[in-house]
Design an enzyme around this catalytic site. Structure first.
Site: not given
Lengths: 239, 235, 589
Positions: C347, C515-517
């Site tokens: 992100q 934490t947008h993997n």
């Protein structure tokens, strides 16, 4: 690691007498603060710290008090208990890298890859401060006796990475120390710093008891209550 | 003279009522209003000559009330909260056989003044009646830990460490009469009281049994009433 | 020698949000389901109660709710010319752990992806031509359309109790909502959140500039709510301890509050915690999983046979599990071949700070996890990218999720970051600074990918996941553009000083950026360029389904969770209606 209850109690009493407790608007003179803290330092250095040796505590106290200095209105890092906070952290799980992936091989990386030294936080402190103290044996005055201007100058050289400290890039240590200073000033008092919640009072942060449904849309309202620590609850436990 | 005065009072009362009724939930009491503690004490002690009863008759001059539990202690509760309750009594958002009529007679300044007075007063500790150990244990658990099955969070999460409240909006419960707490919980439970900000209390109360409610009251009643005078109103 | 256990119908690996949904639906359908969670059990009472839960040092700084990095870390490098080194402490992204996973400590920000997002490759070509998109980007279509997924978005949002205002009801634009969103079939289950002061100031400025501000959709309850599973939630209190923390009020939509109690009541389901799954086992032909092998807390190994294996261990860990198990060919960035590890994205976020004078009390500590006010005007494909030379965008959102002082003590640019001046500055600005998050898309490249590290291992001796990632030029341009737009709004907000911080390369693991993997085990129509078909079923092993944002071919500018929940329901529906009736490939390759 646990401080002697008696000492704790007497220090608390001393603090109460040294400056007002719990009232954010009390004005304390700078002289009072300095007198109180130097008295605390002389009695504490030799016995109280779980991790710091006296010569380490001397440097750390002086350094953190430059990072967050005392002023006319608000105590500085030392009076807020930052040294006690760092001491407890170094003596505990964090200090021994208990919260980090600690397998080798340890190699030098790029800044994007973060901390890669094979030194636990406690080892980092010990090693770097030893180098600093060693350096000052070649100087006329030890760090903690320098003028504040000279102290600031020295800390700036560390932060600008202008030297290495027994192999540790000085910026790594200095950033570390600054981060711990901020933590010690603002973490819940159960961790030994942020004494009497001075950090929170200074900013106007009401602390861990936090329910604002009714207030959030009263735009601009000033929340005036004293903060309350996790330690006020009998059930609390630190990490 | 008297006629004019009563017209004046009538107009003022009407204006006040209108003013109170138009006050939306989010809009607070006028920011320019400065409370007069001395005047508040007078009203508490002897009421007003336009029919506001003396608060002290039921709540006592130091806010400790009369020990019966029928009237709540008011000492050390934030002026913000006390003002809101009086406004809600006046507007009908909260109803009580005695308080509604009294509040409707009060002017905006009266509300501010008596609230400021009681917020700053230190009450007299009252002995809590004896309570069975298992009841106290239940109350302690609900108040400090909560209950997963019933979806109840710990009361103290909002009502503060040792029930001291979370100023200015959430009132203290420490030292409050257990009967009064239980009575209010039943009012929440049955939907007769609805004037909390996020409809939380009714929800919570409806998940509690009579035994739970009694236990919670017993727990809070024996907590020391701290000096809560720091819960100031906003400027 | 691993002890072989009695077979079950389904093994679910990782009992977070998606694992809980998959398990609940399949157990309710009559299957025997075992959920294996590496972490511990935890519940709102007592584990999430305040004041203890509101411990900034423990949870924000020492990452108390996160995957135990001492046992299972990841390695990182910006590009293949570097040697990857361990991420020794989470900073940039914070994978969760324990029962409920990241679903416990998330913020509840709940956006759907748009129609365009699912056909991104086709849409970019259609609108901008075949040569507009940077050649280094390997964007793809998903193999599914928004319209197909819409009912499942609805189902997930009603499970969560999301609060918001519809912007597009069955094609009709609604006032008060986001006019750029894709159609929805009905209103949100709950009304929108209250706005923060900063949000109101932002709204005014943005409206005056002709943009379309709206309140962020939130899965922090805006009122008491009973969800379709019969579970009761309480209203959010705006406590300012949402992300990285658990909610003590039963007010955040988490697996614990919206689904787990129902799941655990079903005798078809068995939860085993402190069960570290080491690999999925395959038969001799490697076309079928036979079950999984896991280790318990004392290190004893067990083999759990199952007919169906659902992998829900979090996007990054999903990719690792596939690699460790040999399901799907590993991606090779040199040749471009292989599927596991490709299309890794993240992100691209930036920040803007708006400094007011002391008369404006912003009160940053009064916050929910999702109580922002935002504009979508510069996100996704909501504007003409032709003149700008990049694809994707960001939403621009005024929000402060907290005023926690170790993390939040802003100062204007030029302030030294320690000393007397700094101390005065943080005091001066703490309660008088608003903030905008510029939350942007992340495009996949040929060279960003995931694989197994050759050197570093976890506590069970298995290779760590290696992350190779740098921001592509496209995204650097995009975030600069969006931050510039945001700074303009900031100036209009009437502040003394506005400071914009766009994301610049190199990507660093040392600064938190969501934490947008996403990606690594992507879905698609072509088995040569995807690991899963449109039902999230592995092309290689037909009884393996991988439900995570690992399925996303690229990451739009919206938060990933809502779409993931929709995909989970979509996938499990396909399993129930199609797969169980006739086990096998649901899509012919």
């Amino acid at each position: 690691m646990k401080r002697n209850r008696e000492q704790q109690g007497s220090r608390r009493d001393f603090l109460r007498s040294a400056f007002a407790v719990g009232v954010s608007s009390a004005v304390i003179s700078v002289e009072q603060i300095r007198a109180a803290s130097s008295k605390m330092r002389s009695t504490d250095n030799a016995k109280t710290f779980a991790f710091f040796r006296p010569e380490e505590a001397a440097f750390v106290s002086a350094a953190v008090d430059r990072f967050i200095p005392p002023d006319e209105e608000w105590p500085g890092a030392v009076d807020a208990g930052v040294v006690e906070y760092i001491d407890q952290q170094m003596a505990g799980k964090w200090g021994s890298a208990g919260y980090m992936y600690w397998h080798g091989p340890f190699k030098e990386g790029t800044p994007s890859q973060g901390y890669q030294l094979p030194l636990t936080p406690a080892e980092l402190f010990r090693r770097a401060i030893a180098a600093i103290n060693q350096h000052f044996t070649t100087q006329a005055t030890p760090f903690h006796q320098l003028s504040t201007d000279k102290q600031d100058e020295y800390l700036e050289t560390l932060l600008a990475n202008k030297t290495t400290l027994n192999g540790v890039p000085s910026k790594v240590f200095a950033d570390f120390l600054l981060q711990h200073t901020i933590e010690g000033f603002f973490a819940d008092p159960i961790y030994g710093g942020n004494r009497n919640m001075v950090g929170w009072k200074m900013l106007g942060f009401p602390g861990p008891y936090a329910d604002y449904y009714e207030l959030i849309d009263q735009y601009g309202i000033k929340v005036d209550r004293d903060p309350v620590s996790i330690g006020s609850s009998p059930r609390h436990h630190a990490m | 003279m008297k006629l004019n005065r009563s017209i004046l009072i009538g107009t003022l009362a009407a204006a006040t009522a209108g003013f109170l009724l138009t006050r939306s939930f989010a809009a607070e009491s006028p920011k320019t209003l400065k409370a007069d503690v001395g005047r508040g004490a007078e009203i508490v002690a002897s009421g007003t000559d336009y029919g506001v009863a003396a608060c002290a008759r039921c709540h006592a001059f130091d806010g400790t009330a009369d020990g019966s539990g029928a009237f709540p202690k008011l000492s050390g509760i934030s002026s913000y909260y006390l003002e809101k309750q009086l406004r809600d009594f006046a507007s009908g958002l909260r109803t009580d056989a005695i308080m509604s009529a009294i509040a409707r007679k009060m002017k905006v300044e009266d509300i501010a003044d008596v609230s400021e007075y009681y917020a700053g007063v230190r009450g007299t500790p009252t002995p809590a009646p004896p309570a069975a150990q298992d009841r106290l244990a239940l109350g302690t658990r609900l108040a400090t830990v909560g209950d997963e099955e019933k979806k109840i969070q710990a009361c103290e999460g909002c009502h503060g460490a040792a029930g001291r409240g979370e100023g200015p909006a959430i009132p203290p419960l420490a030292g409050q009469y257990s009967q009064y707490i239980a009575f209010q919980m039943r009012m929440w439970q049955m939907g007769y009281r609805k004037n909390d900000a996020n409809q939380q209390m009714g929800n919570i109360a409806r998940r509690l049994s009579a035994k739970d409610i009694e236990a919670i009251g017993l727990y809070f009643e024996r907590l020391p009433q701290k000096d809560l005078a720091k819960n100031k109103r906003q400027p | 020698m691993a002890e072989k256990l009695k077979p079950v119908d389904v093994v679910v690996v990782g009992v977070g949000f998606m694992g809980a949904i998959m398990a609940k639906e399949l157990a309710a359908a009559g299957l025997t389901v075992v959920g294996l969670e590496r972490g511990k059990k935890r519940w709102t009472v007592p584990e999430f109660q305040s004041p203890d839960i509101h411990d900034e040092l423990k949870y924000s700084i020492r990452k108390g709710m996160m995957q135990d990095v001492t046992r299972e870390a990841m390695t990182f490098r910006n590009n293949s010319s570097q040697e990857a080194l361990p991420i020794r402490q989470w900073q940039a992204f914070l994978p969760g752990s324990d029962l409920g996973g990241s679903g416990v400590h998330w913020n509840g920000q709940t956006f759907r992806f748009t129609e365009a997002d699912f056909v991104w490759h086709t849409r970019m070509q259609e609108r901008y031509g075949k040569t507009f998109v940077d050649r280094n980007l390997i964007i793809q279509d998903w193999g599914i359309t928004y319209d197909e997924l819409e009912p499942y978005f609805d189902k997930f949002e009603y499970l969560l109790g999301t609060g918001g205002k519809a912007g597009n009801l069955n094609g009709k634009i609604q006032p008060g909502g986001n006019p750029f969103e894709s159609w929805r079939s009905r209103e949100y289950p709950n009304p929108p959140m209250k706005e923060q002061y900063g949000g109101v100031l932002f709204r005014k400025a943005a409206s005056e500039m002709g943009y379309h501000p709206f309140v962020q959709p939130s899965s922090n309850m805006t009122r008491p709510y009973t969800n379709p599973e019969g579970l009761q939630l309480n209203a959010c209190n705006y406590c300012g301890f949402c992300e990285r923390y658990a909610c003590e009020h039963f007010a955040k939509a988490t697996p614990q509050t919206v689904i787990l109690p129902v799941l655990l009541k079903n005798p078809n389901f068995e939860l085993r915690t402190e069960a570290q799954v080491l690999r999925v086992n395959l038969d001799g032909h490697k076309k079928r999983a036979t079950g999984v092998t896991y280790a318990d807390a004392t290190g004893r190994e067990f083999e759990q046979p199952a007919d169906l294996v659902i992998i829900t261990t979090y996007a990054l860990n999903n990719a690792r599990m596939m690699l460790l198990s040999g399901i799907g060919k590993p991606y090779d960035p040199q040749t471009g071949e292989g599927v596991i590890g490709r299309n890794y994205a993240y992100q691209t976020t930036g920040d803007v700070y708006v400094f007011y004078d002391e008369s404006v009390n912003i009160n940053p500590f009064m916050a929910a996890g999702a109580s922002g006010t935002l504009i979508d005007d510069f996100n996704d494909d909501n504007f003409d990218h032709g003149p700008h030379g990049f694809i994707g965008g960001s939403y621009i959102m005024s929000a402060l999720t907290n005023g926690r002082p170790i993390e939040f003590h802003p100062t204007p640019p030029g302030t030294r970051d320690w000393g007397k001046e700094w101390k005065a500055a943080i005091r001066r600005h703490y309660n008088h600074t608003a903030h905008m998050l510029i939350h942007g898309s992340s495009m996949p490249t040929r060279t960003n990918y995931l694989d197994l590290d050759p050197t570093y291992k976890d506590a069970w001796g298995l290779p760590l996941l290696r992350v190779t990632f740098e921001f592509p030029d496209n995204d650097v341009k995009m975030t600069q553009f969006c931050v510039d737009r945001a700074v303009e709004v900031g100036k209009r907000m009437g502040a003394k000083t506005v400071a914009g911080y766009p994301r610049k390369p190199p990507f660093t693991t040392q600064k938190y950026q969501t934490t947008h993997n996403t990606g690594g085990v992507i879905m698609g129509s072509d088995p040569n360029t995807s690991a899963l078909n449109r039902y999230l079923q592995s092309w290689q092993a037909h009884n393996v389904f991988v439900v995570g944002a690992s399925a996303y071919p690229q990451n739009p500018g919206y938060n990933p969770t809502d779409t993931l929940g929709a995909l989970a329901y979509w996938s499990v529906d396909a399993i129930k209606k199609q797969y169980l009736k006739k086990p096998g490939a649901l899509v012919s390759a």
